[in-house]
Design an enzyme around this catalytic site. Sequence first.
Site, PDB file in Angstrom:
ATOM      1  N   GLU A 105      11.325   4.564   6.009  1.00 29.92           N
ATOM      2  CA  GLU A 105      11.219   5.391   4.809  1.00 29.92           C
ATOM      3  C   GLU A 105      12.381   5.156   3.857  1.00 29.92           C
ATOM      4  O   GLU A 105      13.348   4.469   4.177  1.00 29.92           O
ATOM      5  CB  GLU A 105      11.109   6.868   5.219  1.00 29.92           C
ATOM      6  N   ASN A 106      12.256   5.759   2.689  1.00 25.87           N
ATOM      7  CA  ASN A 106      13.278   5.614   1.652  1.00 25.87           C
ATOM      8  C   ASN A 106      13.314   6.891   0.839  1.00 25.87           C
ATOM      9  O   ASN A 106      12.268   7.539   0.649  1.00 25.87           O
ATOM     10  CB  ASN A 106      12.909   4.412   0.755  1.00 25.87           C
ATOM     11  N   ALA A 107      14.502   7.247   0.341  1.00 24.35           N
ATOM     12  CA  ALA A 107      14.646   8.444  -0.490  1.00 24.35           C
ATOM     13  C   ALA A 107      13.750   8.356  -1.727  1.00 24.35           C
ATOM     14  O   ALA A 107      13.306   9.382  -2.258  1.00 24.35           O
ATOM     15  CB  ALA A 107      16.093   8.622  -0.900  1.00 24.35           C
TER      16      ALA A 107
ATOM     17  N   TYR B  93      10.477   7.960  -2.263  1.00 22.12           N
ATOM     18  CA  TYR B  93       9.348   8.059  -1.324  1.00 22.12           C
ATOM     19  C   TYR B  93       8.289   6.958  -1.401  1.00 22.12           C
ATOM     20  O   TYR B  93       7.826   6.477  -0.363  1.00 22.12           O
ATOM     21  CB  TYR B  93       8.654   9.425  -1.464  1.00 22.12           C
TER      22      TYR B  93
ATOM     23  N   CYS C  68       4.887   1.493   5.987  1.00 26.09           N
ATOM     24  CA  CYS C  68       4.153   1.891   7.195  1.00 26.09           C
ATOM     25  C   CYS C  68       4.437   0.905   8.328  1.00 26.09           C
ATOM     26  O   CYS C  68       4.659  -0.300   8.097  1.00 26.09           O
ATOM     27  CB  CYS C  68       2.654   1.893   6.929  1.00 26.09           C
TER      28      CYS C  68
ATOM     29  N   CYS D 187      -2.887   0.160   4.843  1.00 27.01           N
ATOM     30  CA  CYS D 187      -2.738  -0.651   6.063  1.00 27.01           C
ATOM     31  C   CYS D 187      -4.075  -1.254   6.485  1.00 27.01           C
ATOM     32  O   CYS D 187      -4.124  -2.386   6.966  1.00 27.01           O
ATOM     33  CB  CYS D 187      -2.134   0.192   7.187  1.00 27.01           C
TER      34      CYS D 187
ATOM     35  N   ASN E 152       7.699   2.578  11.101  1.00 29.74           N
ATOM     36  CA  ASN E 152       7.762   2.978   9.689  1.00 29.74           C
ATOM     37  C   ASN E 152       9.203   3.102   9.223  1.00 29.74           C
ATOM     38  O   ASN E 152      10.084   3.538   9.965  1.00 29.74           O
ATOM     39  CB  ASN E 152       6.952   4.248   9.421  1.00 29.74           C
TER      40      ASN E 152
ATOM     41  N   GLU F  66       2.461  -0.398  10.488  1.00 29.50           N
ATOM     42  CA  GLU F  66       1.472  -1.481  10.621  1.00 29.50           C
ATOM     43  C   GLU F  66       1.831  -2.658   9.724  1.00 29.50           C
ATOM     44  O   GLU F  66       1.764  -3.824  10.114  1.00 29.50           O
ATOM     45  CB  GLU F  66       0.063  -0.983  10.250  1.00 29.50           C
TER      46      GLU F  66
ATOM     47  N   CYS G 117      -3.484   4.231   7.498  1.00 28.97           N
ATOM     48  CA  CYS G 117      -3.797   4.640   6.125  1.00 28.97           C
ATOM     49  C   CYS G 117      -4.628   3.556   5.433  1.00 28.97           C
ATOM     50  O   CYS G 117      -4.766   2.430   5.938  1.00 28.97           O
ATOM     51  CB  CYS G 117      -2.507   4.904   5.354  1.00 28.97           C
TER      52      CYS G 117
HETATM   53  N1  THU Z   1       2.706   5.941   8.188  1.00 29.66           N
HETATM   54  C1  THU Z   1       2.587   4.760   8.868  1.00 29.66           C
HETATM   55  O1  THU Z   1       3.578   4.174   9.313  1.00 29.66           O
HETATM   56  N2  THU Z   1       1.344   4.259   9.021  1.00 29.66           N
HETATM   57  C2  THU Z   1       0.194   4.817   8.536  1.00 29.66           C
HETATM   58  O2  THU Z   1      -0.861   4.221   8.635  1.00 29.66           O
HETATM   59  C3  THU Z   1       0.256   6.153   7.960  1.00 29.66           C
HETATM   60  C4  THU Z   1       1.603   6.680   7.646  1.00 29.66           C
HETATM   61  C5  THU Z   1       4.050   6.471   7.987  1.00 29.66           C
HETATM   62  C6  THU Z   1       4.506   6.459   6.548  1.00 29.66           C
HETATM   63  C7  THU Z   1       5.521   7.578   6.526  1.00 29.66           C
HETATM   64  O3  THU Z   1       6.776   7.047   6.921  1.00 29.66           O
HETATM   65  C8  THU Z   1       5.033   8.537   7.596  1.00 29.66           C
HETATM   66  O4  THU Z   1       4.109   7.824   8.392  1.00 29.66           O
HETATM   67  C9  THU Z   1       4.364   9.789   7.048  1.00 29.66           C
HETATM   68  O5  THU Z   1       3.363   9.478   6.167  1.00 29.66           O
END
Ligand code: THU
Length: 160
Positions: A64-66, A68, A73, A115, A62, A75, A112
């Site tokens: 992330e970015n400021a 949000y 993800c 994904c 995963n 996957e 999620c």
């Molecule tokens: N995240 C994933 O990488 N995959 C998922 O299926 C659920 C969530 C990540 C996104 C975010 O960086 C962190 O988990 C918390 O939500």
Amino acid sequence: MSQKKLVVAWEEIKSVTDLIPIEAKLLKLAKSSLKNAYAPYSNFQVGAAILLENGAMIGGSNQENAAYPMCLCAERVALSAVASQHPKLIIKAMAITVKAPNQIIGQPAMPCGSCRQALCEKEYQQKQPIRLVIRGEEGPIYCFQSAKEILPFSFDASFL
Ligand code: THU
């Protein structure tokens, strides 16, 4: 009116040593991939690893970015890497694992909804199921024969 019921099928595997070797290796790559997570906001690391038909394995984590909503993800990072680098190869399986900052996750953390939709899109495109091998930081492994198994009533291109 008629009542309907849905049944979800999966295999629950007690430990990594009970997995077939190729899936144990795939899960190991997912675990090492989560170390490349860029997750300064959630501190929740996710690793995904894809097994291709030629035996190659591609990892993702995963990012992330400021801002949000831009968070990516693991996957979908892995799926995009495959789509970019090996667009013609069939995806046989994906392994997923996680590491949380303040608890040991003892059961599979499921992908999620977005994904699941992305995995189903790939299955539709390649006309073959993607086996999912999912584990928390420890504990049992859940294996699903297809991403469709965890996204019932999915929307796909057949409606368009
Ligand atoms: N995240 C994933 O990488 N995959 C998922 O299926 C659920 C969530 C990540 C996104 C975010 O960086 C962190 O988990 C918390 O939500």
